[in-house]
Design an enzyme around this catalytic site. Structure first.
Site, PDB file in Angstrom:
ATOM      1  N   GLN A 248      50.921 107.656  17.085  1.00  0.00           N
ATOM      2  CA  GLN A 248      51.862 107.994  16.011  1.00  0.00           C
ATOM      3  C   GLN A 248      51.312 109.082  15.096  1.00  0.00           C
ATOM      4  O   GLN A 248      52.063 109.903  14.565  1.00  0.00           O
ATOM      5  CB  GLN A 248      52.205 106.739  15.202  1.00  0.00           C
ATOM      6  CG  GLN A 248      52.897 105.658  16.009  1.00  0.00           C
ATOM      7  CD  GLN A 248      54.121 106.173  16.763  1.00  0.00           C
ATOM      8  OE1 GLN A 248      55.034 106.742  16.177  1.00  0.00           O
ATOM      9  NE2 GLN A 248      54.124 105.979  18.079  1.00  0.00           N
ATOM     10  N   HIS A 251      52.303 112.785  15.709  1.00  0.00           N
ATOM     11  CA  HIS A 251      53.652 113.286  15.438  1.00  0.00           C
ATOM     12  C   HIS A 251      53.668 114.339  14.338  1.00  0.00           C
ATOM     13  O   HIS A 251      54.441 115.295  14.392  1.00  0.00           O
ATOM     14  CB  HIS A 251      54.568 112.133  15.018  1.00  0.00           C
ATOM     15  CG  HIS A 251      55.157 111.377  16.165  1.00  0.00           C
ATOM     16  ND1 HIS A 251      56.009 111.942  17.081  1.00  0.00           N
ATOM     17  CD2 HIS A 251      55.013 110.082  16.540  1.00  0.00           C
ATOM     18  CE1 HIS A 251      56.382 111.041  17.967  1.00  0.00           C
ATOM     19  NE2 HIS A 251      55.778 109.903  17.670  1.00  0.00           N
ATOM     20  N   GLU A 316      57.370 101.475   9.407  1.00  0.00           N
ATOM     21  CA  GLU A 316      58.396 101.866  10.370  1.00  0.00           C
ATOM     22  C   GLU A 316      58.208 101.122  11.696  1.00  0.00           C
ATOM     23  O   GLU A 316      59.134 100.527  12.240  1.00  0.00           O
ATOM     24  CB  GLU A 316      58.330 103.378  10.602  1.00  0.00           C
ATOM     25  CG  GLU A 316      59.318 103.883  11.633  1.00  0.00           C
ATOM     26  CD  GLU A 316      59.117 105.341  11.970  1.00  0.00           C
ATOM     27  OE1 GLU A 316      60.037 105.944  12.549  1.00  0.00           O
ATOM     28  OE2 GLU A 316      58.035 105.897  11.664  1.00  0.00           O
ATOM     29  N   HIS A 317      57.003 101.186  12.247  1.00  0.00           N
ATOM     30  CA  HIS A 317      56.653 100.445  13.454  1.00  0.00           C
ATOM     31  C   HIS A 317      55.586  99.418  13.079  1.00  0.00           C
ATOM     32  O   HIS A 317      54.554  99.782  12.519  1.00  0.00           O
ATOM     33  CB  HIS A 317      56.073 101.360  14.532  1.00  0.00           C
ATOM     34  CG  HIS A 317      56.905 102.564  14.849  1.00  0.00           C
ATOM     35  ND1 HIS A 317      56.701 103.787  14.230  1.00  0.00           N
ATOM     36  CD2 HIS A 317      57.930 102.733  15.709  1.00  0.00           C
ATOM     37  CE1 HIS A 317      57.567 104.663  14.719  1.00  0.00           C
ATOM     38  NE2 HIS A 317      58.330 104.051  15.605  1.00  0.00           N
ATOM     39  N   ASP A 350      59.376 104.609  21.756  1.00  0.00           N
ATOM     40  CA  ASP A 350      59.527 106.041  21.502  1.00  0.00           C
ATOM     41  C   ASP A 350      60.223 106.733  22.665  1.00  0.00           C
ATOM     42  O   ASP A 350      60.991 107.683  22.469  1.00  0.00           O
ATOM     43  CB  ASP A 350      58.154 106.701  21.302  1.00  0.00           C
ATOM     44  CG  ASP A 350      57.613 106.524  19.900  1.00  0.00           C
ATOM     45  OD1 ASP A 350      58.381 106.096  19.018  1.00  0.00           O
ATOM     46  OD2 ASP A 350      56.425 106.825  19.683  1.00  0.00           O
ATOM     47  N   HIS A 409      98.799  94.573 -12.450  1.00  0.00           N
ATOM     48  CA  HIS A 409      98.373  93.577 -11.477  1.00  0.00           C
ATOM     49  C   HIS A 409      99.242  92.313 -11.598  1.00  0.00           C
ATOM     50  O   HIS A 409      99.680  91.743 -10.599  1.00  0.00           O
ATOM     51  CB  HIS A 409      96.904  93.199 -11.705  1.00  0.00           C
ATOM     52  CG  HIS A 409      95.932  94.217 -11.208  1.00  0.00           C
ATOM     53  ND1 HIS A 409      95.808  95.457 -11.778  1.00  0.00           N
ATOM     54  CD2 HIS A 409      95.032  94.163 -10.186  1.00  0.00           C
ATOM     55  CE1 HIS A 409      94.863  96.137 -11.137  1.00  0.00           C
ATOM     56  NE2 HIS A 409      94.380  95.383 -10.171  1.00  0.00           N
TER      57      HIS A 409
END
Length: 424
Positions: A248, A251, A316-317, A350, A409
């Site tokens: 990761q 990235h 995230e993961h 992924d 109403h």
């Protein structure tokens, strides 16, 4: 809790400069359409294409350049992502039920009509990204799916990305990147249709643009650089953990790779493994900067403390390198996607397992999940009030409206009540 390694430069807030740049791009495209898109494509992407949209001939030529093996790999991704999205959609059911005599309530599942997908160009052609955002839209029943991606491959888009988009149901592909792509899809131009929902990951300019156009269109979520939290115990394997952290980290220079571990000795061994593996990486790999400034190793006193830290990070993961995973699975609630057991590599998701890799970052896992087929479906309620139900609800609504001082109403409800009593 003790840090063996602590990050030195965590910046999650959008800079004023980025915010203003994006605001200017959006406003210009709102006013000037294609002319402004071309200007920013040239300025930010060195893209001087005369046509923003890829022609059918260009698409066919790109696809023809792929080998059968390459197309087979992408077809497998499309099939697995689509099958998982179909299984998710099967969990969503319409509702049509009586809630009292003459009171019929329910909801319908309505796909949005037009979706705009964004596929990053970035440092590497991420072949699954287009499939992840487009295939669930097709499964949801979206009528029109368009895609934007930077023209950073020989003046066009990487052929494998083009093929994945076509196989996922995209009918119009535009060579546009960055904030200008998001603005074009949000407001439309002479070439680009206005969409209802924009989905897909991107850099900070893309994320900021999605934040700014939200409300004009729907978005999946605002996501930042990749994050992985590995939760490990004294039985874990430092070489596997190191590989998962770096997968990761590569990235983005701002990607976060975090290890939470119950053993200081294994934490230190993992750090040595990471440093050893990094020697094999290309010197230009983002993994070097990411690990040096953003990587963290945290030693916790117990599994319970580790669970608490994981819930706080809301990564995230979240990858569980634990001998016994049941307690963690039961008690950890904040994450984008959960990977249970040391062999459940985040890389599988992924690329090809079928779950979506467009996920919340920056602690977004506290309040939302990631992109899924439901992101493209509206759950819209309906009601039909007849017979005795009219009197039941009108009696309550007229009295409540009187108490609230809402004359209109009261009048609307009272007329129904009077009509219902007259028809008895």
């Amino acid at each position: 809790m003790e840090y063996i390694k602590k990050s030195t430069n965590i910046k999650t807030e959008t800079s004023v400069a980025t915010e203003q740049t994006v605001k200017d791009v959006i406003k210009d495209i709102q006013l000037n359409g294609d002319e402004a898109i071309h200007k920013y494509e040239k300025k930010f992407g060195n893209n001087d294409r005369t046509s923003l949209r890829l022609s059918e001939e260009e698409i066919e030529s790109a696809i023809a350049s792929l080998t059968d093996e390459q197309k087979s790999l992408i077809d497998n991704v499309v099939e697995r992502v689509s099958n998982f999205a179909k299984a998710q959609l099967d969990c969503l059911l319409p509702l049509d039920r009586d809630f009292g005599d003459g009171i019929r309530l329910g909801h319908k599942l309505i796909p949005v009509e037009t979706v705009g997908t964004y596929v990053p160009g970035g440092r590497f052609p991420l072949l699954s990204s287009g499939v992840m955002v487009a295939a669930p839209a097709k499964v949801a029943g979206v009528k029109r799916i368009i895609a934007c991606s930077p023209a950073n491959y020989n003046g066009s888009i990487h052929p494998a990305i083009i093929y994945g988009l076509k196989q996922s149901g995209v009918t119009e592909i535009f060579a546009i990147g960055g904030a200008q792509a998001i603005a074009a899809m949000a407001y439309g131009s002479e070439s680009v249709p206005q969409v209802d929902v924009i989905s897909g990951p991107g850099n900070r300019f893309v994320a900021e643009a999605k934040r700014q156009v939200f409300g004009e269109v729907g978005i999946d979520l605002v996501a930042g650089p990749s994050e992985v939290v590995v939760f490990a115990d004294e039985f874990s394997k430092p070489d596997l953990i190191a590989a998962d952290l770096l997968a990761q980290a590569e990235h983005d220079p701002n990607a976060r790779a975090i290890l939470i571990i119950t053993s200081k000795e294994l934490g230190e061994n993992t750090m040595l493994e990471v440093e050893k593996l990094l020697e094999q990486f290309d010197e230009n790999s983002p993994a070097h900067e990411s690990w040096n400034k953003m990587g963290e190793i945290i030693v916790v006193d117990s599994i319970q403390e580790g669970i608490e830290v994981c819930n706080e990070f809301a990564g995230e993961h979240l990858h569980l390198h634990l001998k016994e995973t049941e307690e963690a699975v039961e008690k950890i609630h904040n994450y984008g996607s959960l990977f249970i057991g040391e062999n459940s590599s985040v890389v599988f998701s992924d690329k090809v397992s079928g779950t979506n890799h467009t996920l919340p970052t920056n602690r977004g896992g506290r309040y939302t999940g990631g992109l899924w087929v439901g992101s493209y479906v509206k759950v819209a309620t309906f009601q039909e009030i007849t017979g005795p139900g009219v009197n039941t609800l009108a009696t309550h609504a007229s009295r409540q409206s009187e108490m609230e001082g809402l004359e209109g109403h009261h009048l609307s409800a009272f007329k129904r009540k009077a009509q219902a009593e007259f028809s008895k």
